[in-house]
Each structure stands twice: as structure tokens, then as C-alpha cells.
Write a protein that holds these residues in place. Sequence first.
Motif, PDB file in Angstrom:
ATOM      1  N   VAL A 124       0.834  -1.202   0.000  1.00  0.00           N
ATOM      2  CA  VAL A 124       0.000   0.000   0.000  1.00  0.00           C
ATOM      3  C   VAL A 124       0.871   1.255   0.000  1.00  0.00           C
ATOM      4  CG1 VAL A 124      -1.655   1.345   1.366  1.00  0.00           C
ATOM      5  CG2 VAL A 124      -1.969  -1.126   1.089  1.00  0.00           C
ATOM      6  N   GLY A 125       1.922   1.242   0.815  1.00  0.00           N
ATOM      7  CA  GLY A 125       2.803   2.398   0.898  1.00  0.00           C
ATOM      8  C   GLY A 125       3.482   2.698  -0.428  1.00  0.00           C
ATOM      9  N   MET A 126       3.942   1.662  -1.114  1.00  0.00           N
ATOM     10  CA  MET A 126       4.609   1.892  -2.385  1.00  0.00           C
ATOM     11  C   MET A 126       3.622   2.371  -3.446  1.00  0.00           C
ATOM     12  SD  MET A 126       7.264   2.189  -4.085  1.00  0.00           S
ATOM     13  CE  MET A 126       8.379   1.682  -2.777  1.00  0.00           C
ATOM     14  N   LYS A 127       2.429   1.817  -3.451  1.00  0.00           N
ATOM     15  CA  LYS A 127       1.413   2.251  -4.417  1.00  0.00           C
ATOM     16  C   LYS A 127       1.114   3.748  -4.251  1.00  0.00           C
ATOM     17  CE  LYS A 127      -3.174   0.949  -6.194  1.00  0.00           C
ATOM     18  NZ  LYS A 127      -3.826   2.256  -6.163  1.00  0.00           N
ATOM     19  N   GLN A 128       0.959   4.157  -2.999  1.00  0.00           N
ATOM     20  CA  GLN A 128       0.673   5.559  -2.722  1.00  0.00           C
ATOM     21  C   GLN A 128       1.848   6.451  -3.126  1.00  0.00           C
ATOM     22  OE1 GLN A 128      -1.011   6.169   1.172  1.00  0.00           O
ATOM     23  NE2 GLN A 128      -0.405   8.320   1.256  1.00  0.00           N
ATOM     24  N   GLU A 131       2.036   6.789  -6.977  1.00  0.00           N
ATOM     25  CA  GLU A 131       0.945   7.591  -7.546  1.00  0.00           C
ATOM     26  C   GLU A 131       1.009   9.063  -7.164  1.00  0.00           C
ATOM     27  OE1 GLU A 131      -2.543   5.588  -6.198  1.00  0.00           O
ATOM     28  OE2 GLU A 131      -2.416   3.981  -7.700  1.00  0.00           O
ATOM     29  N   THR A 132       1.629   9.406  -6.017  1.00  0.00           N
ATOM     30  CA  THR A 132       1.488  10.782  -5.527  1.00  0.00           C
ATOM     31  C   THR A 132       2.788  11.507  -5.205  1.00  0.00           C
ATOM     32  OG1 THR A 132       1.275  10.147  -3.187  1.00  0.00           O
ATOM     33  CG2 THR A 132      -0.743  10.146  -4.517  1.00  0.00           C
ATOM     34  N   SER A 133       3.921  10.807  -5.104  1.00  0.00           N
ATOM     35  CA  SER A 133       5.147  11.478  -4.679  1.00  0.00           C
ATOM     36  C   SER A 133       5.926  12.038  -5.870  1.00  0.00           C
ATOM     37  CB  SER A 133       6.060  10.525  -3.902  1.00  0.00           C
ATOM     38  OG  SER A 133       7.287  11.168  -3.586  1.00  0.00           O
ATOM     39  N   PRO A 134       6.215  13.341  -5.882  1.00  0.00           N
ATOM     40  CA  PRO A 134       7.026  13.905  -6.963  1.00  0.00           C
ATOM     41  C   PRO A 134       8.481  13.461  -6.893  1.00  0.00           C
ATOM     42  CG  PRO A 134       6.639  15.559  -5.266  1.00  0.00           C
ATOM     43  CD  PRO A 134       5.802  14.369  -4.903  1.00  0.00           C
ATOM     44  N   SER A 176      11.328   9.511  -0.638  1.00  0.00           N
ATOM     45  CA  SER A 176      10.263   9.491  -1.646  1.00  0.00           C
ATOM     46  C   SER A 176       8.906   9.239  -1.001  1.00  0.00           C
ATOM     47  CB  SER A 176      10.554   8.424  -2.710  1.00  0.00           C
ATOM     48  OG  SER A 176      10.423   7.118  -2.196  1.00  0.00           O
ATOM     49  N   MET A 177       8.880   8.423   0.055  1.00  0.00           N
ATOM     50  CA  MET A 177       7.624   8.152   0.745  1.00  0.00           C
ATOM     51  C   MET A 177       7.158   9.360   1.554  1.00  0.00           C
ATOM     52  SD  MET A 177       7.899   4.128   1.862  1.00  0.00           S
ATOM     53  CE  MET A 177       9.391   4.284   2.815  1.00  0.00           C
ATOM     54  N   LEU A 178       8.114  10.119   2.071  1.00  0.00           N
ATOM     55  CA  LEU A 178       7.750  11.339   2.796  1.00  0.00           C
ATOM     56  C   LEU A 178       7.126  12.374   1.862  1.00  0.00           C
ATOM     57  CD1 LEU A 178      10.882  11.754   5.105  1.00  0.00           C
ATOM     58  CD2 LEU A 178       8.546  11.269   5.853  1.00  0.00           C
ATOM     59  N   GLY A 179       7.424  12.245   0.569  1.00  0.00           N
ATOM     60  CA  GLY A 179       6.853  13.165  -0.410  1.00  0.00           C
ATOM     61  C   GLY A 179       5.496  12.740  -0.922  1.00  0.00           C
ATOM     62  N   ALA A 180       4.989  11.602  -0.434  1.00  0.00           N
ATOM     63  CA  ALA A 180       3.677  11.124  -0.888  1.00  0.00           C
ATOM     64  C   ALA A 180       2.572  11.974  -0.283  1.00  0.00           C
ATOM     65  CB  ALA A 180       3.479   9.661  -0.497  1.00  0.00           C
ATOM     66  N   THR A 182      -1.003  11.359   1.387  1.00  0.00           N
ATOM     67  CA  THR A 182      -0.451  11.920   2.607  1.00  0.00           C
ATOM     68  C   THR A 182       0.930  11.301   2.872  1.00  0.00           C
ATOM     69  OG1 THR A 182      -2.708  12.043   3.443  1.00  0.00           O
ATOM     70  CG2 THR A 182      -0.952  12.226   5.050  1.00  0.00           C
ATOM     71  N   PRO A 183       1.894  12.058   3.473  1.00  0.00           N
ATOM     72  CA  PRO A 183       3.230  11.512   3.690  1.00  0.00           C
ATOM     73  C   PRO A 183       3.191  10.192   4.462  1.00  0.00           C
ATOM     74  CG  PRO A 183       3.229  13.863   4.099  1.00  0.00           C
ATOM     75  CD  PRO A 183       1.789  13.463   3.901  1.00  0.00           C
ATOM     76  N   ILE A 184       4.023   9.242   4.015  1.00  0.00           N
ATOM     77  CA  ILE A 184       4.130   7.947   4.677  1.00  0.00           C
ATOM     78  C   ILE A 184       5.367   7.978   5.557  1.00  0.00           C
ATOM     79  CG2 ILE A 184       4.403   5.472   4.339  1.00  0.00           C
ATOM     80  CD1 ILE A 184       3.027   5.926   1.572  1.00  0.00           C
ATOM     81  N   ILE A 185       5.152   7.903   6.853  1.00  0.00           N
ATOM     82  CA  ILE A 185       6.245   8.024   7.808  1.00  0.00           C
ATOM     83  C   ILE A 185       6.372   6.720   8.586  1.00  0.00           C
ATOM     84  CG2 ILE A 185       7.190   9.346   9.738  1.00  0.00           C
ATOM     85  CD1 ILE A 185       5.358  11.681   8.869  1.00  0.00           C
TER      86      ILE A 185
END
Length: 267
Positions: A124-128, A131-134, A176-180, A182-185
Motif C-alpha cells: 500500500v505504501g509503495m502504491k501511494q 501515484e502521488t510522490s514527486p 520518496s515516501m515522505l513526499g507522498a 499523505t506523507p508515509i512516515i
Amino acid sequence: ETAKISRFLDLFRNKAGITDFVQVKSVNHVPTAAGLASSASAFAALAGAMNHATGLNMDLETLSTYARRGSGSATRSLFGGFVEWQKGTSSEDSMAVPVDDASWDIGMVIIAVNKSAKKISSRVGMKQTVETSPFYPAWVASAEEDLLAIKDAIKARDFEKVGQITEHSAMKMHGSMLGAETPIIYFEPDSIKAIHAVRALREQGILCYVTMDAGPNVKVLCRLSEAGKIKEMLREYFSEEQLLISGPGQGIRPLTAQEAAEYNWQL
């Protein structure tokens, strides 16, 4: 979970042309779904078991294309040592190939910051993130460069370079996940404490480096001959139960009769 595993088993049943029911029993030696590769080990083991039970007896590289369908990291976990997951162009050629047996004094100290299942799964984290992290495209581009560089470092058995690339790559992934949105922390306070502890060890001249999967737990890449010393030094910050030394894995293999008996399983 049952539906996911059933779909995975069907890959082998369809290949073998059978419809037999399967009983799956699994034991983890690390906490499940906590960012310690429990899904990679589980699906690698299940792929190996199905390969044997169905009589398909595929070679490991071919089998890795099936293991990948359960967990991407399981692709590599079939083998021991350093392994490359070649992305390929399709399900048929996205496979793992061995790179090096890692028999040159390399190991890891695992810091189990939190053994509970993480709230956001890796999938789920990688999908998000995709799709959303620049930041995601930049991470992918740099990963291509890192792969070439770390293969050269492994070939040269340059531990310091391997550690530097590993740590930088892990931090870029979390960035990259922090840039999603909502940010994934996945970081927890003790994750940060572990990172600073490892940096303090490096300042003392001990070569060790941080890597983290999608989870709060921290792995310290080090020379296996120094793992015991590093573990003792980390006890200033963490309990004995949180620290585990690991050498390179050997890849999948069948259980011996004695090992199966420990779990009251029959081979």
C-alpha cells in the motif's frame, strides 16, 4: 490473506495442471509485517515448497519469477548472498540472479525498534508513493545508478562503498515516501535514535551503515567479525531483546526431518 495465498498457489497448480488442495503451515523467526522481510521469506519458502510438491522442479531463476508474484523481495530470497532482481520486461523475465555469495566478512545487526505489524503495508505504501510522490521518479532514476555502482563495489569487496550506497539508497526511498500525499512516515523516535547511534559509531572509526525497509526497524550493515562488538555498543541505547546478529542467508532449502519434528510437522 487466504485469498492472496490461494492465488499464489494457483500459479503452481495451473502450471502443473492439478487442482489439489494445499495445507500451508508457516513459522517466522522475525516479527511479521514489521519491515523485516517476513513476506519475502514466507513467499520464497512457499514458492520452494510448491515447486517441490507439484513436481515442477523449476530452476531457481525461473522459480524467482513465480516468487515475485507473492512478494517482490521474495524474488531475491530464493538465493543466498547478494542477489540482483532484474526488472525485465514481463512476468516471464523479471527474475533474480545471484551476484556474490557474500562470504567475505559481511553481516548485520538488526535493531527491532517495534515488533508490531506496521499500520501501512509495504504494498500500500509503495502504491501511494508511486501515484502521488514527486520524488519517486528521481528515486527510480538514481536506483539504476546505485545498482551499477554497488555491483562494482561488491565485485571489488569494497565494504565501505557497499555501506555508503546502501545507506544512501535507503534514505532516498524513505524520502520518496515522505513526499507522498499523505506523507508515509515509517520512522519512529527509536528509529532516529538508532540512526544517530550508528553515526556515532562511525565517528569512532567503526565502519557500519544503516538500512531500513518499509518499516521502523533498523538494520546495521557491518563486518560480521565486528557485529558482536557493535551489538554490545548498541546496548547503551537498546535492550538485548531488540538486538539480533545475522550473517548472509543461504537461500531456500527443504527442512530436515529433525527440523520438521521441532514444529510437530511431518515431511
